[in-house]
Design a protein around this motif. Sequence first.
Motif, PDB file in Angstrom:
ATOM      1  N   ILE A  40      38.205  39.803  48.566  1.00 56.48           N
ATOM      2  CA  ILE A  40      37.814  40.042  47.182  1.00 56.48           C
ATOM      3  C   ILE A  40      36.309  39.898  47.031  1.00 56.48           C
ATOM      4  CG2 ILE A  40      37.962  37.699  46.223  1.00 56.48           C
ATOM      5  CD1 ILE A  40      39.516  40.877  44.718  1.00 56.48           C
ATOM      6  N   GLU A  41      35.739  40.601  46.069  1.00 55.07           N
ATOM      7  CA  GLU A  41      34.279  40.713  45.971  1.00 55.07           C
ATOM      8  C   GLU A  41      33.622  39.617  45.149  1.00 55.07           C
ATOM      9  OE1 GLU A  41      36.460  43.157  45.511  1.00 55.07           O
ATOM     10  OE2 GLU A  41      36.037  44.560  47.140  1.00 55.07           O
ATOM     11  N   VAL A  42      34.371  38.647  44.657  1.00 56.20           N
ATOM     12  CA  VAL A  42      33.777  37.512  43.948  1.00 56.20           C
ATOM     13  C   VAL A  42      34.192  36.236  44.673  1.00 56.20           C
ATOM     14  CG1 VAL A  42      33.805  38.696  41.724  1.00 56.20           C
ATOM     15  CG2 VAL A  42      35.748  37.253  42.380  1.00 56.20           C
ATOM     16  N   PRO A  43      33.464  35.132  44.481  1.00 59.75           N
ATOM     17  CA  PRO A  43      33.887  33.868  45.097  1.00 59.75           C
ATOM     18  C   PRO A  43      35.302  33.515  44.651  1.00 59.75           C
ATOM     19  CG  PRO A  43      31.659  33.686  44.234  1.00 59.75           C
ATOM     20  CD  PRO A  43      32.194  34.999  43.738  1.00 59.75           C
ATOM     21  N   ALA A  44      36.174  33.235  45.603  1.00 66.21           N
ATOM     22  CA  ALA A  44      37.569  32.954  45.299  1.00 66.21           C
ATOM     23  C   ALA A  44      38.047  31.771  46.132  1.00 66.21           C
ATOM     24  CB  ALA A  44      38.438  34.176  45.583  1.00 66.21           C
ATOM     25  N   THR A  45      38.935  30.970  45.540  1.00 64.32           N
ATOM     26  CA  THR A  45      39.439  29.786  46.234  1.00 64.32           C
ATOM     27  C   THR A  45      40.914  29.580  45.921  1.00 64.32           C
ATOM     28  OG1 THR A  45      38.643  28.425  44.382  1.00 64.32           O
ATOM     29  CG2 THR A  45      37.250  28.506  46.341  1.00 64.32           C
ATOM     30  N   GLN A  82      56.155  51.110  44.151  1.00 68.31           N
ATOM     31  CA  GLN A  82      54.859  50.668  44.644  1.00 68.31           C
ATOM     32  C   GLN A  82      53.848  51.814  44.705  1.00 68.31           C
ATOM     33  OE1 GLN A  82      54.762  49.060  48.630  1.00 68.31           O
ATOM     34  NE2 GLN A  82      52.765  48.099  48.326  1.00 68.31           N
ATOM     35  N   THR A  83      52.678  51.544  44.107  1.00 69.24           N
ATOM     36  CA  THR A  83      51.567  52.495  44.146  1.00 69.24           C
ATOM     37  C   THR A  83      50.285  51.856  44.653  1.00 69.24           C
ATOM     38  OG1 THR A  83      51.017  52.012  41.830  1.00 69.24           O
ATOM     39  CG2 THR A  83      52.508  53.872  42.246  1.00 69.24           C
ATOM     40  N   GLY A  84      50.314  50.532  44.862  1.00 67.51           N
ATOM     41  CA  GLY A  84      49.119  49.835  45.314  1.00 67.51           C
ATOM     42  C   GLY A  84      49.467  48.547  46.015  1.00 67.51           C
ATOM     43  N   THR A  85      48.449  47.744  46.310  1.00 67.49           N
ATOM     44  CA  THR A  85      48.619  46.492  47.034  1.00 67.49           C
ATOM     45  C   THR A  85      48.238  45.310  46.145  1.00 67.49           C
ATOM     46  OG1 THR A  85      46.336  46.467  47.832  1.00 67.49           O
ATOM     47  CG2 THR A  85      47.968  47.687  49.157  1.00 67.49           C
ATOM     48  N   THR A  86      48.507  44.120  46.663  1.00 65.36           N
ATOM     49  CA  THR A  86      48.088  42.912  45.955  1.00 65.36           C
ATOM     50  C   THR A  86      46.584  42.921  45.716  1.00 65.36           C
ATOM     51  OG1 THR A  86      49.839  41.727  47.125  1.00 65.36           O
ATOM     52  CG2 THR A  86      48.190  40.397  45.989  1.00 65.36           C
ATOM     53  N   LEU A  87      45.844  43.337  46.723  1.00 62.33           N
ATOM     54  CA  LEU A  87      44.389  43.393  46.585  1.00 62.33           C
ATOM     55  C   LEU A  87      43.983  44.346  45.464  1.00 62.33           C
ATOM     56  CD1 LEU A  87      41.626  42.484  47.653  1.00 62.33           C
ATOM     57  CD2 LEU A  87      41.747  44.349  49.324  1.00 62.33           C
ATOM     58  N   ASP A  88      44.675  45.464  45.341  1.00 62.20           N
ATOM     59  CA  ASP A  88      44.401  46.399  44.255  1.00 62.20           C
ATOM     60  C   ASP A  88      44.611  45.724  42.891  1.00 62.20           C
ATOM     61  OD1 ASP A  88      43.844  48.538  45.987  1.00 62.20           O
ATOM     62  OD2 ASP A  88      45.966  49.106  46.082  1.00 62.20           O
ATOM     63  N   ALA A  89      45.705  44.978  42.776  1.00 63.22           N
ATOM     64  CA  ALA A  89      46.007  44.308  41.509  1.00 63.22           C
ATOM     65  C   ALA A  89      44.915  43.300  41.155  1.00 63.22           C
ATOM     66  CB  ALA A  89      47.362  43.609  41.590  1.00 63.22           C
ATOM     67  N   ARG A 112      41.866  43.217  42.214  1.00 61.10           N
ATOM     68  CA  ARG A 112      40.610  43.928  41.912  1.00 61.10           C
ATOM     69  C   ARG A 112      40.598  44.467  40.483  1.00 61.10           C
ATOM     70  NH1 ARG A 112      39.741  46.796  47.848  1.00 61.10           N
ATOM     71  NH2 ARG A 112      38.256  45.242  48.643  1.00 61.10           N
ATOM     72  N   LEU A 113      41.762  44.842  39.961  1.00 65.87           N
ATOM     73  CA  LEU A 113      41.834  45.249  38.566  1.00 65.87           C
ATOM     74  C   LEU A 113      41.430  44.091  37.654  1.00 65.87           C
ATOM     75  CD1 LEU A 113      45.145  47.334  38.361  1.00 65.87           C
ATOM     76  CD2 LEU A 113      42.809  48.184  38.071  1.00 65.87           C
ATOM     77  N   ALA A 114      41.913  42.885  37.976  1.00 61.52           N
ATOM     78  CA  ALA A 114      41.551  41.714  37.172  1.00 61.52           C
ATOM     79  C   ALA A 114      40.065  41.416  37.275  1.00 61.52           C
ATOM     80  CB  ALA A 114      42.369  40.504  37.625  1.00 61.52           C
ATOM     81  N   VAL A 115      39.519  41.519  38.470  1.00 63.00           N
ATOM     82  CA  VAL A 115      38.091  41.258  38.659  1.00 63.00           C
ATOM     83  C   VAL A 115      37.262  42.279  37.890  1.00 63.00           C
ATOM     84  CG1 VAL A 115      36.226  41.255  40.366  1.00 63.00           C
ATOM     85  CG2 VAL A 115      38.386  40.073  40.854  1.00 63.00           C
ATOM     86  N   ASP A 140      50.649  38.527  33.281  1.00 66.00           N
ATOM     87  CA  ASP A 140      50.271  39.715  34.038  1.00 66.00           C
ATOM     88  C   ASP A 140      48.798  39.991  33.751  1.00 66.00           C
ATOM     89  OD1 ASP A 140      49.814  42.265  35.038  1.00 66.00           O
ATOM     90  OD2 ASP A 140      51.773  43.043  34.421  1.00 66.00           O
ATOM     91  N   TYR A 141      47.970  39.786  34.758  1.00 69.27           N
ATOM     92  CA  TYR A 141      46.523  39.901  34.583  1.00 69.27           C
ATOM     93  C   TYR A 141      46.024  41.339  34.713  1.00 69.27           C
ATOM     94  CZ  TYR A 141      47.239  39.507  39.634  1.00 69.27           C
ATOM     95  OH  TYR A 141      47.709  39.670  40.912  1.00 69.27           O
ATOM     96  N   THR A 142      46.945  42.293  34.917  1.00 68.58           N
ATOM     97  CA  THR A 142      46.529  43.695  35.059  1.00 68.58           C
ATOM     98  C   THR A 142      46.729  44.503  33.780  1.00 68.58           C
ATOM     99  OG1 THR A 142      48.704  44.452  35.836  1.00 68.58           O
ATOM    100  CG2 THR A 142      47.141  43.669  37.504  1.00 68.58           C
ATOM    101  N   ARG A 143      47.346  43.902  32.760  1.00 74.27           N
ATOM    102  CA  ARG A 143      47.569  44.630  31.508  1.00 74.27           C
ATOM    103  C   ARG A 143      47.581  43.639  30.350  1.00 74.27           C
ATOM    104  NH1 ARG A 143      53.784  45.323  30.797  1.00 74.27           N
ATOM    105  NH2 ARG A 143      54.622  43.916  32.382  1.00 74.27           N
TER     106      ARG A 143
END
Length: 320
Positions: free
Chosen positions: A297-302, A248-255, A257-260, A215-218
């Motif tokens: 997402i705001e960083v280069p992603a692949t 649910q309180t957010g989206t995949t993109l939200d999750a 972005r937390l990691a980023v 889990d990359y968010t915690r």
Amino acid sequence: MNKYIVDDCLPTVPDAGSPDFYRQLVEFGRFVESECRPGCRYDFARWPNLLWQKVEAQMLAGLQQFLRADADGITMLQWYNSGLFIKAAGKIVAFDIVPIPRYYGWLEPEGLTARIAEAIDALLITHAHQDHFDIELVHACQRLGKPVYMHPSAAPVKSGVCPVTDGCRYNLDRISFVAHHACHVWRKTAEEVPLTAFEVDFAGQFRVVFCGDADYTRGLANVATSPDALFITWRNPGPQYEDGYSEQTGTTLDAVRLAVARFAPRRLILEHYGELDHVYKGFSASYEMAINLIEKIEVPATVHFWGDMVKLQGNGETGG
């Protein structure tokens, strides 16, 4: 005679060099969803399976290219699911390698597991789920004296693996890594599925954080920021980001972005999309989700398909 039978009904194997790569990923995923589940025309429980054999041919070609590639720089080979090889500093480090998905009794190409064990210098395994862990490869590495690293509670008894301690650093000549015990996605505690994320420094030239199914968010509070590449797993880390759940309180993109925001990676690499047994059991391949993340997402992603070789750093580098 070519053992890989041509079938015009099969989809194109996604080719990262094609301008239609994203479309190919989506079409491949939709084909698996509609044609490879129980009772379907290419049901994975049947052998031979023409779709897998077509994919396997590309993976084997990619492996051959990777092993012959110039050792300069940092080169990655995306293998099945989250599995990958990274060649750097004169070594090959493997992560979560499953030579083939053995879930359905499929036969591997003769000698493939032994060939992989001979080629690598170390195998890092995040956890013991069958789409990340292959006991036959572990045994092949053990016979050759190649180190295999796992969480001490995840390692099978008498498997010969090297148990890793949370927060400890381990060395492979000029390559070093730190083990970080972590919580598996969709689990409440780290004890439910013993898991290790790996922070690997390739000779001071390139640093990666490989989460596997962590889990990359915690958690992962001690992982250093600004890795050159952060590898995270598919879909969502829990019900708080998944559509259709009361939590649910957010989206995949939200999750993501937390990691980023937490890790500040120079590059994000999305893993685990299209894993065959998950699709076989009813999940979507989710390539559309990966593409949507990449676009927003705001960083280069692949995202890469199995058998793709990627130059992460060096002549003609594609990231970092």
